[in-house]
Design a protein around this motif. Structure first.
Motif, PDB file in Angstrom:
ATOM      1  N   VAL A  19       0.840  -1.201   0.000  1.00  0.00           N
ATOM      2  CA  VAL A  19       0.000   0.000   0.000  1.00  0.00           C
ATOM      3  C   VAL A  19       0.875   1.251   0.000  1.00  0.00           C
ATOM      4  O   VAL A  19       2.097   1.179   0.171  1.00  0.00           O
ATOM      5  CB  VAL A  19      -0.959   0.002   1.216  1.00  0.00           C
ATOM      6  N   LEU A  20       0.214   2.370  -0.195  1.00  0.00           N
ATOM      7  CA  LEU A  20       0.880   3.670  -0.232  1.00  0.00           C
ATOM      8  C   LEU A  20       1.799   3.842   0.977  1.00  0.00           C
ATOM      9  O   LEU A  20       1.402   3.589   2.115  1.00  0.00           O
ATOM     10  CB  LEU A  20      -0.177   4.785  -0.260  1.00  0.00           C
ATOM     11  N   GLY A  21       3.028   4.249   0.710  1.00  0.00           N
ATOM     12  CA  GLY A  21       3.995   4.516   1.760  1.00  0.00           C
ATOM     13  C   GLY A  21       4.865   3.344   2.147  1.00  0.00           C
ATOM     14  O   GLY A  21       5.862   3.531   2.858  1.00  0.00           O
ATOM     15  N   ASP A  22       4.511   2.126   1.709  1.00  0.00           N
ATOM     16  CA  ASP A  22       5.362   0.975   2.031  1.00  0.00           C
ATOM     17  C   ASP A  22       6.761   1.195   1.478  1.00  0.00           C
ATOM     18  O   ASP A  22       6.939   1.703   0.369  1.00  0.00           O
ATOM     19  CB  ASP A  22       4.802  -0.318   1.429  1.00  0.00           C
ATOM     20  N   LYS A  23       7.756   0.802   2.251  1.00  0.00           N
ATOM     21  CA  LYS A  23       9.151   0.809   1.814  1.00  0.00           C
ATOM     22  C   LYS A  23       9.479  -0.608   1.374  1.00  0.00           C
ATOM     23  O   LYS A  23       9.219  -1.575   2.111  1.00  0.00           O
ATOM     24  CB  LYS A  23      10.085   1.218   2.946  1.00  0.00           C
ATOM     25  N   LEU A  24      10.038  -0.745   0.180  1.00  0.00           N
ATOM     26  CA  LEU A  24      10.341  -2.059  -0.370  1.00  0.00           C
ATOM     27  C   LEU A  24      11.800  -2.149  -0.795  1.00  0.00           C
ATOM     28  O   LEU A  24      12.400  -1.151  -1.210  1.00  0.00           O
ATOM     29  CB  LEU A  24       9.461  -2.349  -1.587  1.00  0.00           C
ATOM     30  N   ILE A  25      12.325  -3.351  -0.718  1.00  0.00           N
ATOM     31  CA  ILE A  25      13.630  -3.665  -1.290  1.00  0.00           C
ATOM     32  C   ILE A  25      13.360  -4.542  -2.501  1.00  0.00           C
ATOM     33  O   ILE A  25      12.755  -5.608  -2.382  1.00  0.00           O
ATOM     34  CB  ILE A  25      14.533  -4.413  -0.290  1.00  0.00           C
ATOM     35  N   TYR A  70      13.526 -12.300  -9.401  1.00  0.00           N
ATOM     36  CA  TYR A  70      13.167 -11.086  -8.662  1.00  0.00           C
ATOM     37  C   TYR A  70      12.557 -11.492  -7.329  1.00  0.00           C
ATOM     38  O   TYR A  70      11.782 -12.448  -7.257  1.00  0.00           O
ATOM     39  CB  TYR A  70      12.122 -10.268  -9.420  1.00  0.00           C
ATOM     40  N   LEU A  71      12.865 -10.736  -6.302  1.00  0.00           N
ATOM     41  CA  LEU A  71      12.268 -10.928  -4.991  1.00  0.00           C
ATOM     42  C   LEU A  71      12.089  -9.548  -4.385  1.00  0.00           C
ATOM     43  O   LEU A  71      13.073  -8.810  -4.233  1.00  0.00           O
ATOM     44  CB  LEU A  71      13.199 -11.795  -4.127  1.00  0.00           C
ATOM     45  N   PHE A  72      10.850  -9.182  -4.072  1.00  0.00           N
ATOM     46  CA  PHE A  72      10.563  -7.875  -3.497  1.00  0.00           C
ATOM     47  C   PHE A  72      10.172  -8.087  -2.036  1.00  0.00           C
ATOM     48  O   PHE A  72       9.321  -8.928  -1.727  1.00  0.00           O
ATOM     49  CB  PHE A  72       9.441  -7.169  -4.252  1.00  0.00           C
ATOM     50  N   TYR A  73      10.776  -7.317  -1.171  1.00  0.00           N
ATOM     51  CA  TYR A  73      10.715  -7.550   0.279  1.00  0.00           C
ATOM     52  C   TYR A  73      10.293  -6.273   0.997  1.00  0.00           C
ATOM     53  O   TYR A  73      10.740  -5.174   0.652  1.00  0.00           O
ATOM     54  CB  TYR A  73      12.109  -7.996   0.723  1.00  0.00           C
ATOM     55  N   ARG A  74       9.438  -6.441   2.032  1.00  0.00           N
ATOM     56  CA  ARG A  74       9.013  -5.315   2.868  1.00  0.00           C
ATOM     57  C   ARG A  74       9.611  -5.523   4.262  1.00  0.00           C
ATOM     58  O   ARG A  74       9.145  -6.393   5.017  1.00  0.00           O
ATOM     59  CB  ARG A  74       7.485  -5.258   2.923  1.00  0.00           C
ATOM     60  N   PRO A  75      10.638  -4.753   4.618  1.00  0.00           N
ATOM     61  CA  PRO A  75      11.321  -4.963   5.898  1.00  0.00           C
ATOM     62  C   PRO A  75      10.451  -4.707   7.125  1.00  0.00           C
ATOM     63  O   PRO A  75      10.663  -5.331   8.162  1.00  0.00           O
ATOM     64  CB  PRO A  75      12.495  -3.982   5.872  1.00  0.00           C
ATOM     65  N   GLN A  76       9.464  -3.818   7.029  1.00  0.00           N
ATOM     66  CA  GLN A  76       8.696  -3.449   8.222  1.00  0.00           C
ATOM     67  C   GLN A  76       7.990  -4.639   8.855  1.00  0.00           C
ATOM     68  O   GLN A  76       7.795  -4.667  10.068  1.00  0.00           O
ATOM     69  CB  GLN A  76       7.695  -2.339   7.923  1.00  0.00           C
ATOM     70  N   VAL A  83       6.928  -9.901  -0.577  1.00  0.00           N
ATOM     71  CA  VAL A  83       5.629  -9.499  -1.120  1.00  0.00           C
ATOM     72  C   VAL A  83       5.442  -9.923  -2.571  1.00  0.00           C
ATOM     73  O   VAL A  83       4.305  -9.954  -3.064  1.00  0.00           O
ATOM     74  CB  VAL A  83       5.396  -7.977  -0.974  1.00  0.00           C
ATOM     75  N   PHE A  84       6.552 -10.259  -3.248  1.00  0.00           N
ATOM     76  CA  PHE A  84       6.467 -10.565  -4.676  1.00  0.00           C
ATOM     77  C   PHE A  84       7.664 -11.412  -5.075  1.00  0.00           C
ATOM     78  O   PHE A  84       8.779 -11.178  -4.615  1.00  0.00           O
ATOM     79  CB  PHE A  84       6.472  -9.251  -5.476  1.00  0.00           C
ATOM     80  N   GLN A  85       7.415 -12.386  -5.946  1.00  0.00           N
ATOM     81  CA  GLN A  85       8.477 -13.185  -6.552  1.00  0.00           C
ATOM     82  C   GLN A  85       8.219 -13.251  -8.040  1.00  0.00           C
ATOM     83  O   GLN A  85       7.061 -13.277  -8.474  1.00  0.00           O
ATOM     84  CB  GLN A  85       8.457 -14.626  -6.031  1.00  0.00           C
ATOM     85  N   GLY A  86       9.272 -13.313  -8.820  1.00  0.00           N
ATOM     86  CA  GLY A  86       9.086 -13.450 -10.257  1.00  0.00           C
ATOM     87  C   GLY A  86      10.343 -13.913 -10.960  1.00  0.00           C
ATOM     88  O   GLY A  86      11.437 -13.904 -10.387  1.00  0.00           O
TER      89      GLY A  86
END
Length: 149
Positions: free
Chosen positions: A70-76, A93-99, A104-107
């Motif tokens: 969502v809006l404001g999430d910080k992602l790696i 690809y691997l997208f990660y939310r540290p908080q 959150v996503f793989q591809g």
């Protein structure tokens, strides 16, 4: 051997769809952007492709949306190279939310080498096969404690 490559981003208003979470197209855009940034980091940019008269183009994508952002999430956003054949390379690809310590996503994308003039598949040039080496097997791409510079 190639290494991990990553960028940090913040989810902005233009990434959000009518349901209030990141639009699928934003993930695809992030895949494209991180792949190009990694390729340039490895020393191959658009000018190199034009000079060599061949390039890597996306042939197929496989994606898995694991958690909504969502809006404001910080992602790696993390990417690395995998399997290499005579005509293609797989990028992960691997997208990660540290908080919340969440993937959150793989591809994956299958990138195929083509002649720019004809669009026909071409065997990887030595420049490509030397540059697009798979990630060192000793590196765990899911370990976000690894510092990447």
């Amino acid at each position: 051997m190639s290494q991990l490559f990553q960028r940090n981003i913040s989810v902005e208003a233009q990434h959000i769809d009518q349901l209030g979470h990141v639009n699928n197209l934003a993930y695809m855009q992030w895949m494209q952007e991180i792949a190009l940034a990694h390729t340039e980091h490895l020393g191959l940019g658009l000018n190199d492709y034009l000079q060599m008269k061949h390039a890597m183009v996306a042939s197929e994508h496989h994606v898995k949306y694991r958690k909504a952002c969502v809006l404001g999430d910080k992602l790696i956003l993390r990417t690395w190279l995998g399997e290499l054949s005579g005509f293609s390379s797989v990028r992960h690809y691997l997208f990660y939310r540290p908080q919340d310590d969440a993937v959150v996503f793989q591809g994956t994308t299958l990138w195929v080498c083509v002649e720019l003039a004809t669009g026909r598949a071409k065997r990887l040039s030595p420049t490509f096969s030397q540059t697009y080496q798979p990630l060192n097997a000793d590196i765990d791409p899911t370990d976000f404690r690894i510092e990447i510079v």
